[in-house]
Write a protein that holds these residues in place. Structure first.
Motif: not given
Length: 320
Positions: A204, A248-249, A252, A264, A266, A271, A275
């Motif tokens: 990311l 983001v999704q 990934l 990822p 976080t 979040r 993820n």
């Protein structure tokens, strides 16, 4: 293992969840809370390293979760890594045993050499240790049962080929920086050829890197500040809109669809769920290819590992 997350099988039969939690920059009490939240959110794969200085917190969190019956050791896939001063064959066994003590575990599922360049504790380069030597040290740990699988991190393609020539135990995993603007196609070809599973970091764009301060008091990654972030890529945004998912999704999910493990990082519980909640939609092969086709004239590397510059085994010597 969390049922929704696809499981990848390493060449020795070990099962590795395709989505894990990266833990770089997670220390102190926060580290412990984050691990707990992650396991409760369905994560079964945790990625750490000596360098991250959070193995103690992870160990404490896991011990509590085991004691409470939330998960069993067998449910989890735990990766840790030996840093530069720990990768030489004369020190790596002690390094892993120390990691296991901190993690409060009898074994890890994957142990990686974090970087192919050996140093002394003080950081001075050890030119007497080649990648072949590092690999022999890892093979010994595998034979002792201290780790269920072994691999490399930040090694280049020729270093992998050199190991393949002398290995008794194959490389199970190669972890490296891999994202839309650094697609690592040559590396992926080599790994495919040798049945090595890839784990991508910085998928990311590693926004957290900008908060790292170097010894000189300046941001360590200042030179990469203006590299564009893939989350703003027009193709990524278009797919996010189409599937009602976040950029983001999309990134990934596309990476997992390429057969690559993602980790990822976080600390935000919401979040964290976002993820791992990647498998209630699917991106078509053509759409993954569309993202892949987004070639940059120059791939954008974010992590240059300046501490190994000038080392005979510097994996990025050709690019510096």
């Amino acid at each position: 293992m969390s049922s929704k997350v696809p499981i990848f099988t390493l060449s020795n039969g070990v099962r590795m969840p395709s989505v894990g939690l990266g833990t770089w920059q997670m220390t102190g009490d926060e580290g412990k809370t984050v691990i707990r939240n992650a396991i409760l959110a369905g994560y079964r794969h945790i990625d750490t390293a000596t360098l991250y200085q959070n193995e103690d917190q992870i160990g404490d969190a896991l011990a509590e979760l085991f004691a409470e019956g939330v998960v069993k050791r067998d449910d989890l896939f735990i990766t840790t890594k030996a840093f530069c001063h720990e990768v030489a064959p004369d020190v790596i066994e002690e390094a892993l045993r120390n990691s296991l003590k901190r993690l409060r575990l009898d074994y890890v599922d994957l142990y990686l050499a974090h970087i192919p360049a050996a140093t002394r504790e003080c950081g001075s380069h050890r030119t007497d240790v080649k990648v072949e030597d590092i690999w022999k040290g890892l093979e010994k740990l595998y034979s002792l049962g201290l780790t269920k699988s072994i691999g490399v991190s930040n090694f280049n393609e020729s270093q992998i080929e050199r190991i393949v020539k002398i290995q008794k135990v194959p490389i199970h995993v190669s972890q490296l920086e891999l994202h839309l603007y650094l697609p690592q196609k040559a590396h992926r070809e080599i790994c495919k050829k040798h049945s090595i599973i890839i784990t991508a970091y910085a998928t990311l764009g590693s926004p957290g890197r900008m908060s790292v301060i170097g010894a000189d008091g300046k941001p360590l990654f200042e030179s990469t500040k203006n590299i564009p972030n893939e989350l703003n890529d027009k193709n990524v945004k278009a797919l996010a809109q189409k599937y009602n998912k976040t950029p983001v999704q999309i990134l990934l999910r596309a990476t997992v669809d390429m057969g690559i493990v993602v980790i990822p990082k976080t600390t935000n519980p919401e979040r964290m769920k976002e993820n791992i909640n990647l498998f209630d939609f699917s991106i078509s092969k053509a759409e993954v290819n569309l993202l892949e086709a987004h070639e940059r004239s120059k791939p954008e590397r974010l992590f240059w590992w300046p501490n190994v510059s000038e080392h005979p085994e510097d994996p990025f010597a050709a690019e510096r």
